[in-house]
Motif scaffolding. Sequence first.
Motif, PDB file in Angstrom:
ATOM      1  N   LEU A  41      33.954  16.031  71.655  1.00 55.09           N
ATOM      2  CA  LEU A  41      34.662  15.674  72.826  1.00 55.09           C
ATOM      3  C   LEU A  41      35.173  17.304  73.884  1.00 55.09           C
ATOM      4  CD1 LEU A  41      36.536  13.698  74.933  1.00 55.09           C
ATOM      5  CD2 LEU A  41      38.621  13.905  73.309  1.00 55.09           C
ATOM      6  N   THR A  42      35.734  17.904  73.389  1.00 54.77           N
ATOM      7  CA  THR A  42      35.781  19.215  73.846  1.00 54.77           C
ATOM      8  C   THR A  42      34.535  19.920  74.341  1.00 54.77           C
ATOM      9  OG1 THR A  42      37.403  20.010  72.511  1.00 54.77           O
ATOM     10  CG2 THR A  42      36.291  21.716  73.359  1.00 54.77           C
ATOM     11  N   GLU A  43      33.229  19.577  73.562  1.00 60.96           N
ATOM     12  CA  GLU A  43      31.861  19.896  74.699  1.00 60.96           C
ATOM     13  C   GLU A  43      31.441  18.861  75.675  1.00 60.96           C
ATOM     14  OE1 GLU A  43      27.217  19.851  73.433  1.00 60.96           O
ATOM     15  OE2 GLU A  43      28.950  19.743  71.506  1.00 60.96           O
ATOM     16  N   LYS A  44      31.975  17.992  75.407  1.00 61.02           N
ATOM     17  CA  LYS A  44      31.729  17.184  76.583  1.00 61.02           C
ATOM     18  C   LYS A  44      32.680  17.593  78.193  1.00 61.02           C
ATOM     19  CE  LYS A  44      28.357  14.684  75.553  1.00 61.02           C
ATOM     20  NZ  LYS A  44      26.528  14.738  76.905  1.00 61.02           N
ATOM     21  N   SER A  45      33.695  17.032  77.507  1.00 62.23           N
ATOM     22  CA  SER A  45      34.393  18.149  78.563  1.00 62.23           C
ATOM     23  C   SER A  45      34.274  18.741  79.283  1.00 62.23           C
ATOM     24  CB  SER A  45      35.951  17.838  78.129  1.00 62.23           C
ATOM     25  OG  SER A  45      36.487  16.350  77.873  1.00 62.23           O
ATOM     26  N   ALA A  46      33.753  19.821  78.616  1.00 66.23           N
ATOM     27  CA  ALA A  46      33.675  21.425  79.309  1.00 66.23           C
ATOM     28  C   ALA A  46      31.966  21.702  79.770  1.00 66.23           C
ATOM     29  CB  ALA A  46      32.715  22.649  77.615  1.00 66.23           C
ATOM     30  N   ASP A  47      31.560  20.164  79.592  1.00 63.79           N
ATOM     31  CA  ASP A  47      29.973  19.957  79.575  1.00 63.79           C
ATOM     32  C   ASP A  47      30.273  19.409  81.637  1.00 63.79           C
ATOM     33  OD1 ASP A  47      27.043  20.480  80.737  1.00 63.79           O
ATOM     34  OD2 ASP A  47      27.199  18.175  79.568  1.00 63.79           O
ATOM     35  N   THR A  48      30.785  18.132  81.316  1.00 63.73           N
ATOM     36  CA  THR A  48      31.598  17.871  82.543  1.00 63.73           C
ATOM     37  C   THR A  48      32.644  18.769  83.128  1.00 63.73           C
ATOM     38  OG1 THR A  48      31.944  15.458  81.118  1.00 63.73           O
ATOM     39  CG2 THR A  48      33.010  15.915  83.585  1.00 63.73           C
ATOM     40  N   LEU A  49      33.026  19.797  83.480  1.00 66.16           N
ATOM     41  CA  LEU A  49      33.862  20.834  84.168  1.00 66.16           C
ATOM     42  C   LEU A  49      32.620  21.888  84.445  1.00 66.16           C
ATOM     43  CD1 LEU A  49      36.033  21.648  84.818  1.00 66.16           C
ATOM     44  CD2 LEU A  49      36.252  23.015  83.064  1.00 66.16           C
ATOM     45  N   LEU A  50      31.859  22.491  83.932  1.00 62.38           N
ATOM     46  CA  LEU A  50      30.701  22.869  84.233  1.00 62.38           C
ATOM     47  C   LEU A  50      29.744  21.979  85.532  1.00 62.38           C
ATOM     48  CD1 LEU A  50      29.147  24.472  81.760  1.00 62.38           C
ATOM     49  CD2 LEU A  50      30.423  25.556  83.047  1.00 62.38           C
ATOM     50  N   LYS A  51      29.345  20.574  85.342  1.00 69.13           N
ATOM     51  CA  LYS A  51      28.366  20.166  86.448  1.00 69.13           C
ATOM     52  C   LYS A  51      29.450  19.793  87.437  1.00 69.13           C
ATOM     53  CE  LYS A  51      25.674  17.847  83.117  1.00 69.13           C
ATOM     54  NZ  LYS A  51      25.155  16.263  81.970  1.00 69.13           N
ATOM     55  N   ASP A  52      30.949  19.549  86.859  1.00 72.17           N
ATOM     56  CA  ASP A  52      31.659  18.996  88.531  1.00 72.17           C
ATOM     57  C   ASP A  52      31.728  20.492  89.644  1.00 72.17           C
ATOM     58  OD1 ASP A  52      31.998  16.755  88.012  1.00 72.17           O
ATOM     59  OD2 ASP A  52      34.216  16.926  87.078  1.00 72.17           O
ATOM     60  N   LYS A  53      31.930  21.349  89.064  1.00 75.33           N
ATOM     61  CA  LYS A  53      31.933  23.386  89.425  1.00 75.33           C
ATOM     62  C   LYS A  53      30.245  23.106  90.722  1.00 75.33           C
ATOM     63  CE  LYS A  53      35.293  25.183  86.964  1.00 75.33           C
ATOM     64  NZ  LYS A  53      35.858  26.641  86.198  1.00 75.33           N
ATOM     65  N   GLU A  54      29.754  23.286  89.646  1.00 79.23           N
ATOM     66  CA  GLU A  54      28.446  22.934  90.015  1.00 79.23           C
ATOM     67  C   GLU A  54      27.682  22.223  91.186  1.00 79.23           C
ATOM     68  OE1 GLU A  54      24.129  24.660  90.684  1.00 79.23           O
ATOM     69  OE2 GLU A  54      25.909  24.884  89.471  1.00 79.23           O
ATOM     70  N   LEU A  55      28.785  20.756  90.969  1.00 77.56           N
ATOM     71  CA  LEU A  55      28.015  19.974  92.065  1.00 77.56           C
ATOM     72  C   LEU A  55      28.912  20.457  93.641  1.00 77.56           C
ATOM     73  CD1 LEU A  55      27.179  16.618  93.179  1.00 77.56           C
ATOM     74  CD2 LEU A  55      28.863  16.135  91.683  1.00 77.56           C
ATOM     75  N   ASN A  56      30.408  20.845  93.585  1.00 78.31           N
ATOM     76  CA  ASN A  56      30.855  21.231  94.263  1.00 78.31           C
ATOM     77  C   ASN A  56      30.359  22.807  94.982  1.00 78.31           C
ATOM     78  OD1 ASN A  56      33.007  19.736  93.921  1.00 78.31           O
ATOM     79  ND2 ASN A  56      35.066  20.462  92.055  1.00 78.31           N
ATOM     80  N   ARG A  57      29.626  23.121  94.107  1.00 78.72           N
ATOM     81  CA  ARG A  57      29.052  24.361  94.517  1.00 78.72           C
ATOM     82  C   ARG A  57      27.746  24.116  95.971  1.00 78.72           C
ATOM     83  NH1 ARG A  57      25.080  27.459  93.519  1.00 78.72           N
ATOM     84  NH2 ARG A  57      24.359  26.453  92.406  1.00 78.72           N
ATOM     85  N   LEU A  58      27.033  23.069  95.616  1.00 76.17           N
ATOM     86  CA  LEU A  58      26.111  22.046  96.385  1.00 76.17           C
ATOM     87  C   LEU A  58      26.604  21.623  97.219  1.00 76.17           C
ATOM     88  CD1 LEU A  58      23.659  21.010  93.390  1.00 76.17           C
ATOM     89  CD2 LEU A  58      23.527  23.704  95.102  1.00 76.17           C
ATOM     90  N   LYS A  59      27.648  21.000  97.079  1.00 78.91           N
ATOM     91  CA  LYS A  59      28.185  20.465  98.357  1.00 78.91           C
ATOM     92  C   LYS A  59      28.813  21.419  99.475  1.00 78.91           C
ATOM     93  CE  LYS A  59      29.533  16.132  96.301  1.00 78.91           C
ATOM     94  NZ  LYS A  59      30.504  15.348  96.218  1.00 78.91           N
TER      95      LYS A  59
END
Length: 123
Positions: free
Chosen positions: A103-121
């Motif tokens: 769960l911790t690994e998936k949460s960290a992965d999701t947080l990184l993807k959200d940051k990357e998505l916000n940066r691209l937007k």
Amino acid sequence: MPVNFFGRSFSPGKSPPRRSSSLSSLRRESDKSGQDLARDFSKIRLNISGQNATFDDGEWVSEGGSRGRVSNREVAQLCQKNQSLLEENNLLKLKVELLLDMLTEKSADTLLKDKELNRLKSR
């Protein structure tokens, strides 16, 4: 020069010597009943809901009661059941730890993807 109105000076007599024996009731009680106390409390007895036990040589010994004595076979079965439950408990703790790590690994992965998505937007 002192004036003496009563005719003679005050001089009390000597008091009689006191006895050396103790007036404490604790000493008198312990002298005559010390053996009785040791005899009464030599074994600790316990009765819980009809099951009697005695504390003897550092161990509780069952004396039977309404349910009777516990046999060696029943003790062996209970020890075996206890061991299997301990092993099951350890396995479940390990599984919980593994799931928390996942769960911790998936949460960290999701947080990184959200940051990357916000940066691209924001570009």
